[in-house]
Scaffold this motif. Sequence first.
Motif, PDB file in Angstrom:
ATOM      1  N   UNK A  51       0.836  -1.206   0.000  1.00 44.58           N
ATOM      2  CA  UNK A  51       0.000   0.000   0.000  1.00 44.58           C
ATOM      3  C   UNK A  51       0.874   1.262   0.000  1.00 44.58           C
ATOM      4  N   UNK A  52       1.975   1.222   0.772  1.00 46.34           N
ATOM      5  CA  UNK A  52       2.851   2.401   0.826  1.00 46.34           C
ATOM      6  C   UNK A  52       3.494   2.662  -0.535  1.00 46.34           C
ATOM      7  N   UNK A  53       3.974   1.592  -1.185  1.00 48.56           N
ATOM      8  CA  UNK A  53       4.580   1.761  -2.511  1.00 48.56           C
ATOM      9  C   UNK A  53       3.531   2.167  -3.534  1.00 48.56           C
ATOM     10  N   UNK A  54       2.328   1.624  -3.396  1.00 44.19           N
ATOM     11  CA  UNK A  54       1.245   1.940  -4.323  1.00 44.19           C
ATOM     12  C   UNK A  54       0.854   3.420  -4.218  1.00 44.19           C
ATOM     13  N   UNK A  55       0.860   3.908  -2.974  1.00 46.30           N
ATOM     14  CA  UNK A  55       0.430   5.308  -2.762  1.00 46.30           C
ATOM     15  C   UNK A  55       1.341   6.291  -3.486  1.00 46.30           C
ATOM     16  N   UNK A  56       2.593   5.891  -3.728  1.00 39.01           N
ATOM     17  CA  UNK A  56       3.543   6.807  -4.373  1.00 39.01           C
ATOM     18  C   UNK A  56       3.221   7.036  -5.839  1.00 39.01           C
ATOM     19  N   UNK A  57       2.446   6.136  -6.452  1.00 42.49           N
ATOM     20  CA  UNK A  57       2.144   6.284  -7.890  1.00 42.49           C
ATOM     21  C   UNK A  57       0.686   6.646  -8.127  1.00 42.49           C
ATOM     22  N   UNK A  58      -0.064   6.894  -7.068  1.00 42.27           N
ATOM     23  CA  UNK A  58      -1.464   7.293  -7.193  1.00 42.27           C
ATOM     24  C   UNK A  58      -1.617   8.720  -6.692  1.00 42.27           C
ATOM     25  N   UNK A  59      -2.433   9.483  -7.366  1.00 39.55           N
ATOM     26  CA  UNK A  59      -2.664  10.856  -6.948  1.00 39.55           C
ATOM     27  C   UNK A  59      -3.881  10.965  -6.040  1.00 39.55           C
ATOM     28  N   UNK A  60      -5.044  10.575  -6.529  1.00 33.37           N
ATOM     29  CA  UNK A  60      -6.267  10.718  -5.736  1.00 33.37           C
ATOM     30  C   UNK A  60      -6.345   9.689  -4.597  1.00 33.37           C
ATOM     31  N   UNK A  61      -5.851   8.477  -4.842  1.00 31.87           N
ATOM     32  CA  UNK A  61      -5.954   7.427  -3.823  1.00 31.87           C
ATOM     33  C   UNK A  61      -4.713   7.346  -2.931  1.00 31.87           C
ATOM     34  N   UNK A  62      -3.710   8.176  -3.190  1.00 34.78           N
ATOM     35  CA  UNK A  62      -2.433   8.058  -2.498  1.00 34.78           C
ATOM     36  C   UNK A  62      -2.527   8.171  -0.991  1.00 34.78           C
ATOM     37  N   UNK A  63      -3.256   9.226  -0.516  1.00 36.26           N
ATOM     38  CA  UNK A  63      -3.338   9.434   0.941  1.00 36.26           C
ATOM     39  C   UNK A  63      -4.044   8.263   1.631  1.00 36.26           C
ATOM     40  N   UNK A  64      -5.150   7.785   1.054  1.00 34.42           N
ATOM     41  CA  UNK A  64      -5.888   6.667   1.648  1.00 34.42           C
ATOM     42  C   UNK A  64      -5.051   5.397   1.702  1.00 34.42           C
ATOM     43  N   UNK A  65      -4.327   5.120   0.616  1.00 33.98           N
ATOM     44  CA  UNK A  65      -3.486   3.918   0.582  1.00 33.98           C
ATOM     45  C   UNK A  65      -2.343   4.008   1.605  1.00 33.98           C
ATOM     46  N   UNK A  66      -1.758   5.207   1.717  1.00 36.74           N
ATOM     47  CA  UNK A  66      -0.661   5.372   2.661  1.00 36.74           C
ATOM     48  C   UNK A  66      -1.145   5.205   4.107  1.00 36.74           C
ATOM     49  N   UNK A  67      -2.326   5.774   4.408  1.00 38.54           N
ATOM     50  CA  UNK A  67      -2.872   5.626   5.763  1.00 38.54           C
ATOM     51  C   UNK A  67      -3.195   4.170   6.067  1.00 38.54           C
ATOM     52  N   UNK A  68      -3.789   3.479   5.112  1.00 37.22           N
ATOM     53  CA  UNK A  68      -4.085   2.059   5.306  1.00 37.22           C
ATOM     54  C   UNK A  68      -2.798   1.266   5.498  1.00 37.22           C
ATOM     55  N   UNK A  69      -1.753   1.639   4.760  1.00 35.45           N
ATOM     56  CA  UNK A  69      -0.463   0.966   4.908  1.00 35.45           C
ATOM     57  C   UNK A  69       0.119   1.139   6.296  1.00 35.45           C
ATOM     58  N   UNK A  70      -0.038   2.344   6.875  1.00 35.97           N
ATOM     59  CA  UNK A  70       0.452   2.591   8.241  1.00 35.97           C
ATOM     60  C   UNK A  70      -0.279   1.705   9.252  1.00 35.97           C
ATOM     61  N   UNK A  71      -1.596   1.570   9.087  1.00 34.08           N
ATOM     62  CA  UNK A  71      -2.359   0.694   9.992  1.00 34.08           C
ATOM     63  C   UNK A  71      -1.878  -0.747   9.879  1.00 34.08           C
ATOM     64  N   UNK A  72      -1.624  -1.174   8.648  1.00 28.97           N
ATOM     65  CA  UNK A  72      -1.140  -2.546   8.435  1.00 28.97           C
ATOM     66  C   UNK A  72       0.239  -2.743   9.083  1.00 28.97           C
ATOM     67  N   UNK A  73       1.130  -1.766   8.920  1.00 25.80           N
ATOM     68  CA  UNK A  73       2.475  -1.876   9.498  1.00 25.80           C
ATOM     69  C   UNK A  73       2.428  -1.955  11.022  1.00 25.80           C
ATOM     70  N   UNK A  74       1.588  -1.102  11.622  1.00 27.61           N
ATOM     71  CA  UNK A  74       1.476  -1.109  13.087  1.00 27.61           C
ATOM     72  C   UNK A  74       0.935  -2.439  13.587  1.00 27.61           C
ATOM     73  N   UNK A  75      -0.035  -2.991  12.856  1.00 24.19           N
ATOM     74  CA  UNK A  75      -0.616  -4.278  13.230  1.00 24.19           C
ATOM     75  C   UNK A  75       0.430  -5.392  13.115  1.00 24.19           C
ATOM     76  N   UNK A  76       1.203  -5.381  12.030  1.00 25.08           N
ATOM     77  CA  UNK A  76       2.229  -6.414  11.833  1.00 25.08           C
ATOM     78  C   UNK A  76       3.316  -6.320  12.894  1.00 25.08           C
ATOM     79  N   UNK A  77       3.663  -5.108  13.301  1.00 20.68           N
ATOM     80  CA  UNK A  77       4.732  -4.929  14.288  1.00 20.68           C
ATOM     81  C   UNK A  77       4.333  -5.430  15.675  1.00 20.68           C
ATOM     82  N   UNK A  78       3.021  -5.513  15.936  1.00 17.18           N
ATOM     83  CA  UNK A  78       2.560  -5.941  17.262  1.00 17.18           C
ATOM     84  C   UNK A  78       2.740  -7.433  17.506  1.00 17.18           C
TER      85      UNK A  78
END
Length: 385
Positions: free
Chosen positions: A197-224
Amino acid sequence: MVEEGSTLVRRMEICVAEAEKRSGKNAVNMQETFTVYLIETRPMDAVAEGRNPAPDSLWRRYSEFELLRNYLLVTYPYIVVPPLPEKRAEFVWHKLSADNMDPDFVERRRIGLENFLLRVASHPVLSNDKILHHFLTEHGWKEVVYETGFQAKVLCGTSISLFVQGNAYTYFQCSQSRVADRLYGVYKVHGNYGRVFSEWSAIEKEMGDGLQSAGHHMDAYAASIDDILEEEEHYADQLKEYLFYAEALRAVCRKHELTQFELEMASQDLISKKQQHEELATGIVRTFSFKGMTNKLFGQEAPEQREARIKLLEELIAEGEDTVKEKTVECEEHVERAWVDMQRFKEQKDKDLREALINYAVMQISMCKKGIQMWSNAKECFLKM
């Protein structure tokens, strides 16, 4: 039995405060690295009165804990002696080291050693043993324990460190391994989602922020996952403690078997002596023997010899009767005392395992709720794209 109110844990505050790695030479003058544990004790009456004196402290190696437990096993064969934690890391999950000097493993063992001391100190009989008190308060305690001569009382043919976990322990480890591996895999898949999601957000304009935020949630969950596996290990140690208790239970049963065997052998020997006495007194041999065959071939022994043998057998019969009585009393006392302690152990086991399993279920529920919350947050991110 000593009243529960007088147990050592009610009179003394006991803790294994910390662990420290040291180096030195062993018995064969070779350099080695080992871990020592700081035992701190403080009178409970001083704490109750509001005083806060500095605790008495001393360092002990794991081998000294083993020596204490071996002494207790031999001295109190009718008691289910609490087990020690693992000396070596028998099984580890991802991110957990198998090194015996690893700080996380040493910390788990420190907690286990403290739990061992608290269980012994709360036992109505073991807590009042003078050797335990020396272990907790005296630096030269080894000389005192060896002076008891407990090593000479070790049961023939039995090892003090009998491990009888067998198939149950192996199955327990395998089940834990499979569950932990799958859990670890699921969390790391979410980590992959986060990276994608983080890499995907870098190539999307309208969906970039949503994908990046979702990626952060996924990373935090995986780190737990690391914290979750550590908590899993905590509950696993509680369950493994009762698997190790199997060794103590078997030691009690083996002592009963040995005492019963000695009673049966003494009874058989007494019967044999009485039969020999009867044959000498009556002159009637009821069973075949080389002695009887010799008498037939070379004639009967002299009356003086016969009377001496009868007198000796009467003395041996009297000693045999005393031995049978002694072994009978010993066997009955062992069964009576062991039954009392096993009932105490059963109540303790039921309480501890019920609490551990409930807490484990609560942890699993909490873990699932966090997963649901993470996906709910990710859904909100997707809706805002």
